[in-house]
Design a protein around this motif. Structure first.
Motif, PDB file in Angstrom:
ATOM      1  N   THR A  35       0.842  -1.191   0.000  1.00  0.00           N
ATOM      2  CA  THR A  35       0.000   0.000   0.000  1.00  0.00           C
ATOM      3  C   THR A  35       0.874   1.236   0.000  1.00  0.00           C
ATOM      4  O   THR A  35       1.951   1.258   0.595  1.00  0.00           O
ATOM      5  N   ARG A  36       0.401   2.291  -0.673  1.00  0.00           N
ATOM      6  CA  ARG A  36       1.183   3.531  -0.737  1.00  0.00           C
ATOM      7  C   ARG A  36       1.070   4.368   0.543  1.00  0.00           C
ATOM      8  O   ARG A  36       1.964   5.152   0.848  1.00  0.00           O
ATOM      9  N   GLY A  37      -0.034   4.211   1.257  1.00  0.00           N
ATOM     10  CA  GLY A  37      -0.243   5.007   2.464  1.00  0.00           C
ATOM     11  C   GLY A  37      -0.183   4.164   3.719  1.00  0.00           C
ATOM     12  O   GLY A  37      -0.049   2.939   3.667  1.00  0.00           O
ATOM     13  N   GLU A  38      -0.288   4.830   4.836  1.00  0.00           N
ATOM     14  CA  GLU A  38      -0.325   4.126   6.118  1.00  0.00           C
ATOM     15  C   GLU A  38      -1.622   3.334   6.225  1.00  0.00           C
ATOM     16  O   GLU A  38      -2.700   3.837   5.920  1.00  0.00           O
ATOM     17  N   HIS A  39      -1.502   2.089   6.644  1.00  0.00           N
ATOM     18  CA  HIS A  39      -2.687   1.243   6.787  1.00  0.00           C
ATOM     19  C   HIS A  39      -2.427   0.279   7.936  1.00  0.00           C
ATOM     20  O   HIS A  39      -1.487  -0.516   7.870  1.00  0.00           O
ATOM     21  N   TYR A  47       0.057  -4.952   6.262  1.00  0.00           N
ATOM     22  CA  TYR A  47       0.177  -3.938   5.213  1.00  0.00           C
ATOM     23  C   TYR A  47       1.587  -3.350   5.237  1.00  0.00           C
ATOM     24  O   TYR A  47       2.101  -2.999   6.300  1.00  0.00           O
ATOM     25  N   ARG A  49       4.432  -0.613   3.276  1.00  0.00           N
ATOM     26  CA  ARG A  49       4.506   0.592   2.447  1.00  0.00           C
ATOM     27  C   ARG A  49       5.354   0.343   1.203  1.00  0.00           C
ATOM     28  O   ARG A  49       6.431  -0.243   1.266  1.00  0.00           O
ATOM     29  N   GLY A  50       4.858   0.840   0.080  1.00  0.00           N
ATOM     30  CA  GLY A  50       5.605   0.751  -1.162  1.00  0.00           C
ATOM     31  C   GLY A  50       4.826   1.396  -2.284  1.00  0.00           C
ATOM     32  O   GLY A  50       3.597   1.475  -2.234  1.00  0.00           O
ATOM     33  N   ASP A  51       5.521   1.861  -3.300  1.00  0.00           N
ATOM     34  CA  ASP A  51       4.894   2.531  -4.438  1.00  0.00           C
ATOM     35  C   ASP A  51       5.439   1.917  -5.718  1.00  0.00           C
ATOM     36  O   ASP A  51       6.626   2.090  -6.045  1.00  0.00           O
ATOM     37  N   GLY A  57      10.275   1.103  -1.933  1.00  0.00           N
ATOM     38  CA  GLY A  57       9.824   0.194  -0.885  1.00  0.00           C
ATOM     39  C   GLY A  57       9.616  -1.238  -1.312  1.00  0.00           C
ATOM     40  O   GLY A  57       9.152  -2.063  -0.512  1.00  0.00           O
TER      41      GLY A  57
END
Length: 256
Positions: A35-39, A47, A49-51, A57
């Motif tokens: 996921t791109r955002g905090e979750h 979950y 973080r990575g884009d 990430g």
């Protein structure tokens, strides 16, 4: 075969991802969602973080992962995302990558289809054994398109435009089968039970919601129009077909 212990899912919070992740958990996987955002972690899912488009990430997200299910997609950048994922896979211990693509990726002269084709090629060239499932448009997408068109005073009816909409739950079921199986390359397409003219799909929505609109024929010109008229976006003869029809989906969705 032995179920991979840890599976990374991209696109795990999207329409298809929200259906697929619970099925993966039920199949015994330890699931990690990119996921791109905090979750916050929840319901047995971690979950991370990575884009994909930025390429950030990914190495950390893949650490300790046995298999990847690549569901992420958008209006643009799918090819870039897949190239970044492929580069990260080359330095990982991943043994199998499964991707969902779209029927006609290698035939339709539209940028989104070409990006999917290039994404397929990027993962195939990653050096990791791979499986690609090309699916038809989901009922959910057709529903959204029809709902938007229903707001217009006249219903556009593009000539030659046909879809074979498939239920996203059936695609999720098939993807779990593929992740559990051995790498198989390009597997048979998965489409819905029948093909419809798009105008008929939209009329079905209008009828089900108690509305009426005059239809305005709209020609599809150029290479794109010719490709749609020739059915280049439709499933191959050897394709698999889901059982849940557009009419059944409509009745269920509107009842909910």
């Amino acid at each position: 075969m032995t179920t991979p212990a840890t599976l990374l899912v991209t696109g795990g919070t999207g329409t298809l991802g929200r259906l697929t992740v619970p099925r993966l958990l039920a199949a015994g996987f330890t699931v990690r969602v990119l996921t791109r955002g905090e979750h916050p972690d929840a319901d047995g899912v971690r979950y991370v973080r990575g884009d994909l488009v930025a390429g950030t990430g990914l190495a950390a997200a893949l650490d300790g992962v046995d298999a990847v299910l690549h569901l992420a997609g958008g209006a643009r950048g799918d090819d870039t995302a897949a190239r970044h994922l492929a580069a990260a896979l080359r330095g990982s211990a991943v043994r199998h990558v499964v991707m969902v693509s779209v029927i006609g990726a290698d035939r339709m002269p539209l940028g989104w289809f070409r990006a999917k084709r290039d994404a397929e090629r990027a993962l195939a060239d990653s050096g990791v054994p791979w499986t690609v499932l090309r699916a038809a448009q989901f009922h959910d997408l057709v529903f959204t398109m029809a709902a938007r068109l229903a707001k217009l005073p006249v219903l556009p009816a593009p000539g030659g435009l046909r879809f074979e909409p498939v239920d996203a739950r059936e695609v999720a079921d098939r993807l779990v089968e593929l992740v559990l199986g051995e790498p198989a390359g390009l597997v048979p397409d998965l489409a819905g039970p029948r093909a419809y003219a798009f105008a008929d799909l939209a009329r079905g929505y209008l009828t089900a919601t108690g509305r009426r609109r005059l239809a305005l024929p709209v020609p599809l010109a150029g290479k794109v129009g010719r490709a749609y008229r020739q059915g280049e976006n439709l499933a191959a003869p050897e394709a698999a077909h889901g059982g849940r029809s557009w009419e059944a989906f409509l009745a269920e969705r509107l009842a909910a």
